[in-house]
Design a protein around this motif. Sequence first.
Motif, PDB file in Angstrom:
ATOM      1  N   GLN A   1       5.868   7.109   8.163  1.00  0.00           N
ATOM      2  CA  GLN A   1       6.748   6.620   9.002  1.00  0.00           C
ATOM      3  C   GLN A   1       6.327   5.233   9.093  1.00  0.00           C
ATOM      4  O   GLN A   1       7.749   4.533   9.763  1.00  0.00           O
ATOM      5  N   LEU A   2       5.666   4.557   8.359  1.00  0.00           N
ATOM      6  CA  LEU A   2       5.787   3.062   8.257  1.00  0.00           C
ATOM      7  C   LEU A   2       5.524   2.196   7.120  1.00  0.00           C
ATOM      8  O   LEU A   2       5.029   3.243   6.442  1.00  0.00           O
ATOM      9  N   GLY A   3       5.205   1.271   6.914  1.00  0.00           N
ATOM     10  CA  GLY A   3       4.846   1.003   5.731  1.00  0.00           C
ATOM     11  C   GLY A   3       3.999   0.181   5.672  1.00  0.00           C
ATOM     12  O   GLY A   3       3.486  -0.743   7.071  1.00  0.00           O
ATOM     13  N   ALA A   4       3.101  -0.635   4.535  1.00  0.00           N
ATOM     14  CA  ALA A   4       1.543  -1.387   4.779  1.00  0.00           C
ATOM     15  C   ALA A   4       1.773  -2.087   3.014  1.00  0.00           C
ATOM     16  O   ALA A   4       1.767  -2.088   2.261  1.00  0.00           O
ATOM     17  N   THR A   5       1.006  -3.021   4.110  1.00  0.00           N
ATOM     18  CA  THR A   5       1.169  -4.331   2.996  1.00  0.00           C
ATOM     19  C   THR A   5      -0.206  -5.108   3.346  1.00  0.00           C
ATOM     20  O   THR A   5      -0.754  -5.356   4.818  1.00  0.00           O
ATOM     21  N   ALA A   6      -1.150  -5.179   2.739  1.00  0.00           N
ATOM     22  CA  ALA A   6      -2.598  -5.820   2.478  1.00  0.00           C
ATOM     23  C   ALA A   6      -2.022  -7.083   3.103  1.00  0.00           C
ATOM     24  O   ALA A   6      -1.856  -8.062   1.861  1.00  0.00           O
TER      25      ALA A   6
ATOM     26  N   LEU B   1       0.861  -1.152   0.043  1.00  0.00           N
ATOM     27  CA  LEU B   1      -0.299  -0.204  -0.063  1.00  0.00           C
ATOM     28  C   LEU B   1       0.905   1.321   0.438  1.00  0.00           C
ATOM     29  O   LEU B   1       0.318   1.912  -1.085  1.00  0.00           O
ATOM     30  N   PHE B   2       1.983   1.569   0.669  1.00  0.00           N
ATOM     31  CA  PHE B   2       2.790   2.178   0.367  1.00  0.00           C
ATOM     32  C   PHE B   2       4.067   1.850   1.318  1.00  0.00           C
ATOM     33  O   PHE B   2       4.315   0.843   2.379  1.00  0.00           O
ATOM     34  N   ASN B   3       5.195   2.257   1.310  1.00  0.00           N
ATOM     35  CA  ASN B   3       6.635   2.295   1.847  1.00  0.00           C
ATOM     36  C   ASN B   3       7.258   3.868   2.537  1.00  0.00           C
ATOM     37  O   ASN B   3       6.671   4.876   2.445  1.00  0.00           O
ATOM     38  N   GLU B   4       7.972   3.311   3.689  1.00  0.00           N
ATOM     39  CA  GLU B   4       8.071   4.202   4.659  1.00  0.00           C
ATOM     40  C   GLU B   4       9.091   4.872   3.950  1.00  0.00           C
ATOM     41  O   GLU B   4      10.226   4.694   3.447  1.00  0.00           O
ATOM     42  N   GLY B   5       8.350   6.264   4.392  1.00  0.00           N
ATOM     43  CA  GLY B   5       9.640   7.549   3.898  1.00  0.00           C
ATOM     44  C   GLY B   5       9.108   7.727   2.473  1.00  0.00           C
ATOM     45  O   GLY B   5       8.767   9.335   1.944  1.00  0.00           O
ATOM     46  N   GLN B   6       7.811   7.405   2.043  1.00  0.00           N
ATOM     47  CA  GLN B   6       6.968   7.824   1.016  1.00  0.00           C
ATOM     48  C   GLN B   6       5.996   9.293   1.001  1.00  0.00           C
ATOM     49  O   GLN B   6       5.518   9.254   2.467  1.00  0.00           O
ATOM     50  N   ARG B   7       5.855  10.227   0.190  1.00  0.00           N
ATOM     51  CA  ARG B   7       4.124  10.615   0.236  1.00  0.00           C
ATOM     52  C   ARG B   7       3.329  10.372   0.996  1.00  0.00           C
ATOM     53  O   ARG B   7       2.442   9.256   0.218  1.00  0.00           O
ATOM     54  N   ALA B   8       2.777  10.926   1.796  1.00  0.00           N
ATOM     55  CA  ALA B   8       1.558  10.854   1.993  1.00  0.00           C
ATOM     56  C   ALA B   8       0.423  11.060   1.687  1.00  0.00           C
ATOM     57  O   ALA B   8      -0.163  12.400   2.799  1.00  0.00           O
ATOM     58  N   ASP B   9      -0.266  11.441   0.991  1.00  0.00           N
ATOM     59  CA  ASP B   9      -1.277  11.660   0.158  1.00  0.00           C
ATOM     60  C   ASP B   9      -2.504  10.920   0.448  1.00  0.00           C
ATOM     61  O   ASP B   9      -3.673  11.953  -0.258  1.00  0.00           O
ATOM     62  N   ARG B  10      -2.227   9.705   1.279  1.00  0.00           N
ATOM     63  CA  ARG B  10      -4.388   9.667   1.709  1.00  0.00           C
ATOM     64  C   ARG B  10      -3.797   8.748   2.838  1.00  0.00           C
ATOM     65  O   ARG B  10      -3.148   8.124   3.270  1.00  0.00           O
ATOM     66  N   PHE B  11      -5.476   8.490   3.028  1.00  0.00           N
ATOM     67  CA  PHE B  11      -5.780   7.118   4.525  1.00  0.00           C
ATOM     68  C   PHE B  11      -6.501   6.172   3.457  1.00  0.00           C
ATOM     69  O   PHE B  11      -7.626   6.793   3.176  1.00  0.00           O
ATOM     70  N   ARG B  12      -6.103   5.759   4.476  1.00  0.00           N
ATOM     71  CA  ARG B  12      -7.709   3.830   4.514  1.00  0.00           C
ATOM     72  C   ARG B  12      -8.472   3.970   5.408  1.00  0.00           C
ATOM     73  O   ARG B  12      -7.359   3.864   6.970  1.00  0.00           O
ATOM     74  N   VAL B  13      -9.479   3.646   6.600  1.00  0.00           N
ATOM     75  CA  VAL B  13     -10.041   2.936   6.773  1.00  0.00           C
ATOM     76  C   VAL B  13     -10.098   1.128   6.607  1.00  0.00           C
ATOM     77  O   VAL B  13     -11.333   1.008   5.377  1.00  0.00           O
ATOM     78  N   VAL B  14      -9.933   0.340   7.125  1.00  0.00           N
ATOM     79  CA  VAL B  14      -9.686  -0.878   6.510  1.00  0.00           C
ATOM     80  C   VAL B  14     -11.768  -1.231   6.672  1.00  0.00           C
ATOM     81  O   VAL B  14     -12.598  -0.940   7.629  1.00  0.00           O
ATOM     82  N   ARG B  15     -12.703  -1.940   5.971  1.00  0.00           N
ATOM     83  CA  ARG B  15     -13.912  -2.580   5.627  1.00  0.00           C
ATOM     84  C   ARG B  15     -13.965  -4.300   6.034  1.00  0.00           C
ATOM     85  O   ARG B  15     -13.815  -4.117   7.014  1.00  0.00           O
ATOM     86  N   GLN B  16     -13.266  -4.943   4.659  1.00  0.00           N
ATOM     87  CA  GLN B  16     -12.794  -5.810   5.821  1.00  0.00           C
ATOM     88  C   GLN B  16     -11.398  -6.708   4.840  1.00  0.00           C
ATOM     89  O   GLN B  16     -10.298  -5.888   4.190  1.00  0.00           O
ATOM     90  N   GLY B  17     -11.030  -7.600   5.406  1.00  0.00           N
ATOM     91  CA  GLY B  17      -9.498  -8.346   4.846  1.00  0.00           C
ATOM     92  C   GLY B  17      -9.034  -6.934   6.676  1.00  0.00           C
ATOM     93  O   GLY B  17      -9.056  -6.718   7.688  1.00  0.00           O
ATOM     94  N   SER B  18      -7.233  -7.775   6.548  1.00  0.00           N
ATOM     95  CA  SER B  18      -6.187  -6.751   7.105  1.00  0.00           C
ATOM     96  C   SER B  18      -4.615  -6.377   6.056  1.00  0.00           C
ATOM     97  O   SER B  18      -4.969  -6.799   5.251  1.00  0.00           O
ATOM     98  N   VAL B  19      -4.011  -6.089   7.284  1.00  0.00           N
ATOM     99  CA  VAL B  19      -3.316  -5.236   6.640  1.00  0.00           C
ATOM    100  C   VAL B  19      -2.528  -4.923   7.638  1.00  0.00           C
ATOM    101  O   VAL B  19      -2.585  -5.257   8.550  1.00  0.00           O
ATOM    102  N   ALA B  20      -0.743  -5.594   6.985  1.00  0.00           N
ATOM    103  CA  ALA B  20      -0.069  -5.476   8.423  1.00  0.00           C
ATOM    104  C   ALA B  20       0.882  -4.224   8.084  1.00  0.00           C
ATOM    105  O   ALA B  20       1.365  -3.730   6.747  1.00  0.00           O
ATOM    106  N   LEU B  21       1.515  -3.454   9.323  1.00  0.00           N
ATOM    107  CA  LEU B  21       2.501  -2.464   9.100  1.00  0.00           C
ATOM    108  C   LEU B  21       3.024  -2.868   9.647  1.00  0.00           C
ATOM    109  O   LEU B  21       3.852  -3.421  10.912  1.00  0.00           O
ATOM    110  N   ASP B  22       4.522  -2.622   8.706  1.00  0.00           N
ATOM    111  CA  ASP B  22       5.717  -2.743   9.182  1.00  0.00           C
ATOM    112  C   ASP B  22       7.267  -1.539   8.812  1.00  0.00           C
ATOM    113  O   ASP B  22       6.806  -0.520   8.498  1.00  0.00           O
TER     114      ASP B  22
END
Length: 198
Positions: A133-138, A80-101
């Motif tokens: 400040q973190l990365g994220a993967t579905a 979904l995004f990598n640490e250090g990239q521009r944070a131009d959007r955000f999301r609220v999960v409805r279904q599934g799971s996302v790992a922050l790293d």
Amino acid sequence: MAGTSGTSTRFLPGPLPSPRNPLPRFRCDESRSAGTELPIRKGRTDLSVTTNSLSGLPPEHRPRLAVQAQEVAFPAGTRLFNEGQRADRFRVVRQGSVALDMHVPGRRPVVIETLGPGQLVGWSWLFEPHTWQLGATAVRPVAAAEFDAVAVRELCASDPELGAAVGLWVAQVLAHRLHAARIRLLDLYGPAGSGLPH
């Protein structure tokens, strides 16, 4: 996410959902510029469902933010995004799971927390310099409400009560994430028998 060819793909709504296809089908649009990570599906969000997903906000402020949402979906394994990239959007999960790293020099990225339905993915969009400040993967296929960060910041600036509520919501998430990161890193790399809670 942009592919190896350097072209990003945006998906627009197609036919309405059917019993066999609970999420709407989408057609491809190559018009968006390269370098931005995108979901494979994008469409109008169900306002009532999105409002209910914003449980971190007081009920009176949820509808105002919900109208800014766009429905998105990602297959498992999507970055979904990598640490250090521009944070131009955000999301609220409805279904599934996302790992922050978190990136740890000389080691593989460390998973700090796994998020599920109703949880906010990303807080860096609210605070300068607006970089992740973190990365994220579905981890599992994800359906989420997505918000444009600039539009939400402008909305909050125009409505001080909403801005205060969103600021408190994100600050609480931030405090929790920092605590989770600290515990996770000490658990992995701290001295044995440190007495940390598990």
